[in-house]
Write a protein that holds these residues in place. Structure first.
Motif, short mmCIF file in Angstrom:
data_model
loop_
_atom_site.label_atom_id
_atom_site.label_comp_id
_atom_site.label_asym_id
_atom_site.label_seq_id
_atom_site.Cartn_x
_atom_site.Cartn_y
_atom_site.Cartn_z
N LEU A 30 1.51 10.03 5.18
CA LEU A 30 1.15 8.82 5.51
C LEU A 30 -0.16 8.91 5.62
CD1 LEU A 30 3.48 7.83 8.12
CD2 LEU A 30 3.69 7.29 5.93
N ASP A 31 -1.11 7.80 5.69
CA ASP A 31 -2.65 7.85 5.71
C ASP A 31 -2.89 8.41 7.16
OD1 ASP A 31 -1.57 5.57 7.27
OD2 ASP A 31 -3.25 4.14 6.62
N ARG A 66 0.88 4.87 2.40
CA ARG A 66 2.03 5.51 2.27
C ARG A 66 2.13 6.17 0.69
NH1 ARG A 66 7.63 6.28 3.84
NH2 ARG A 66 9.04 6.33 1.96
N TYR A 67 2.31 7.45 0.66
CA TYR A 67 2.44 8.23 -0.54
C TYR A 67 3.82 9.06 -0.35
CZ TYR A 67 0.10 11.48 -3.92
OH TYR A 67 0.06 12.18 -5.10
N GLU A 68 4.63 8.64 -1.71
CA GLU A 68 5.83 9.24 -1.64
C GLU A 68 6.03 10.28 -2.71
OE1 GLU A 68 7.86 4.88 -0.80
OE2 GLU A 68 7.82 5.49 -2.66
N TRP A 69 6.95 11.03 -2.47
CA TRP A 69 7.54 12.27 -3.46
C TRP A 69 8.92 12.15 -3.57
CZ3 TRP A 69 5.03 16.99 -5.32
CH2 TRP A 69 5.70 17.77 -5.79
N LYS A 70 9.65 11.69 -4.55
CA LYS A 70 11.16 11.88 -4.60
C LYS A 70 11.61 12.93 -5.77
CE LYS A 70 11.29 7.01 -3.32
NZ LYS A 70 9.89 6.60 -3.95
N GLY A 95 2.89 19.42 2.46
CA GLY A 95 2.77 18.29 3.59
C GLY A 95 3.42 17.31 3.69
N PHE A 96 4.60 16.92 2.70
CA PHE A 96 5.30 15.64 2.93
C PHE A 96 6.48 15.89 4.03
CE2 PHE A 96 3.57 15.49 -1.32
CZ PHE A 96 3.43 13.90 -1.40
N THR A 97 7.02 14.71 4.35
CA THR A 97 8.06 14.95 5.55
C THR A 97 9.40 14.37 4.62
OG1 THR A 97 6.46 14.65 7.12
CG2 THR A 97 8.86 13.82 7.71
N ARG A 102 0.99 -1.35 -0.07
CA ARG A 102 0.03 -0.02 -0.05
C ARG A 102 0.81 1.22 -0.04
NH1 ARG A 102 -3.29 -2.55 4.08
NH2 ARG A 102 -3.17 -0.61 5.43
N GLY A 103 1.83 1.21 -0.91
CA GLY A 103 2.75 2.35 -0.96
C GLY A 103 2.60 2.89 -2.69
N ILE A 104 2.62 4.15 -2.61
CA ILE A 104 2.55 4.61 -4.04
C ILE A 104 3.18 6.08 -4.01
CG2 ILE A 104 0.40 6.03 -3.57
CD1 ILE A 104 -0.51 4.86 -6.50
N GLU A 105 3.92 6.50 -5.51
CA GLU A 105 4.59 7.73 -5.52
C GLU A 105 3.76 8.41 -6.60
OE1 GLU A 105 9.19 9.06 -7.00
OE2 GLU A 105 8.59 7.17 -6.60
#
Length: 227
Positions: free
Chosen positions: A191-192, A145-149, A165-167, A107-110
Motif C-alpha cells: 500500500l501507499d 495499491r500495488y499487487e503481486w499475484k 515487502g508485499f503482504t 488507483r490499483g495496479i499489479e
C-alpha cells in the motif's frame, strides 16, 4: 453511525506510459520494437526454459518465430504493459516484467509476467527492477495499491513477494485455468502508506555498501522487511 471506511481522495491515478525507467544496475525499457525480441528469446530459452516459463500464461516457445509473434502482440498491448529488463553493463535484456490489471479510478495496479533469465536471478539487478516498478507506480503514477499475484503452487514467487515487502492476503481457489491446468492464485499487496518504509529498505539493501568485495549481501532484504 455505521462505519463505511475512511475518506479517500477520489482522484484517479495516471495510466503508465511507455517510458524508460533507469537504474544503477538495470534499466527498464518498454517493448517497443520487434528487433528487441531476439536477445530476450535467447536469454529465456536456454536449458532452464521449462523452469522459467512453468507458471507463465504462455511459453516456452518452440521457435524464435513463435516467440517473436507473441512479443509483437505484447508490444502493442496497453494492459499488460511490458518492459524488458536490460543489464546496464552489457546492454542486453535479461528479463521482463509488466504492469497489468491497471485501474486508474481505484488507483490499483499489479506487477506480473515476471521472468528473470539465469543471468539476472538472485542478483541486485533483479531487486532493482522490482524497486523501479514499485517506485514508479507509487510516486509517479499515484497508485494506492500495488499487487503481486502468482500460482499458489509457485513457492519461489511467494517467497519473493514477501521478501520484497508485499503482504499475503489469501488464496483465490480455482481462480484460473492456465495451459489446461487449475490455478489457485495467491494474492499479495503493498500500500501507499507502507511505501516509505519499503522504499527505505529497498535503498538500504541496494546500496553498494551492503555488499562485500565478493558481492555477498551484508543485510538481507527479507530481514529488513521483517521476514
Amino acid at each position: 453511525m455505521t462505519e463505511i471506511g475512511i475518506a479517500v481522495d477520489p482522484s484517479p491515478g495516471q495510466r503508465p506510459q511507455r517510458i524508460v525507467l533507469p537504474g544503477r544496475v538495470v534499466t527498464l525499457r518498454p517493448f517497443d520494437c520487434p528487433s528487441q525480441a531476439e536477445a530476450p528469446y535467447v536469454a529465456t530459452h536456454g536449458p532452464a526454459r521449462e523452469d522459467l516459463w512453468r507458471y507463465m500464461g504462455d511459453g516456452p516457445f518452440s521457435s524464435f518465430a513463435d516467440y517473436q509473434a507473441a512479443f509483437e502482440k505484447k508490444e502493442k498491448s496497453d494492459d499488460p504493459l511490458f518492459w524488458a529488463i536490460v543489464d546496464n553493463a552489457t546492454g542486453l535484456p535479461v528479463g521482463q516484467a509488466s504492469y497489468l490489471r491497471i485501474d486508474p479510478a481505484q488507483r490499483g495496479i499489479e506487477v506480473g509476467n515476471i521472468i528473470f533469465a539465469p543471468a539476472l536471478q538472485r542478483s541486485p539487478g533483479a531487486t532493482e527492477a522490482m524497486y523501479l516498478m514499485a517506485r514508479h507506480a507509487f510516486e509517479d503514477l499515484g497508485y494506492r495499491r500495488y499487487e503481486w499475484k502468482c500460482n499458489a503452487l509457485n513457492q519461489p514467487s511467494r517467497r519473493a513477494a514477501l521478501r520484497l515487502g508485499f503482504t499475503f492476503e489469501g488464496v483465490f481457489r480455482q481462480h484460473m485455468i492456465v495451459k489446461g491446468r487449475n490455478r489457485d492464485t495467491a494474492w499479495f499487496s503493498m500500500l501507499d502508506s507502507e511505501w516509505p518504509v519499503r522504499q527505505a529498505n529497498f535503498l538500504r539493501w541496494l546500496a553498494p555498501s551492503n555488499f562485500d568485495e565478493a558481492g555477498r549481501q551484508r543485510l538481507s532484504l527479507s530481514h529488513l522487511n521483517g521476514q
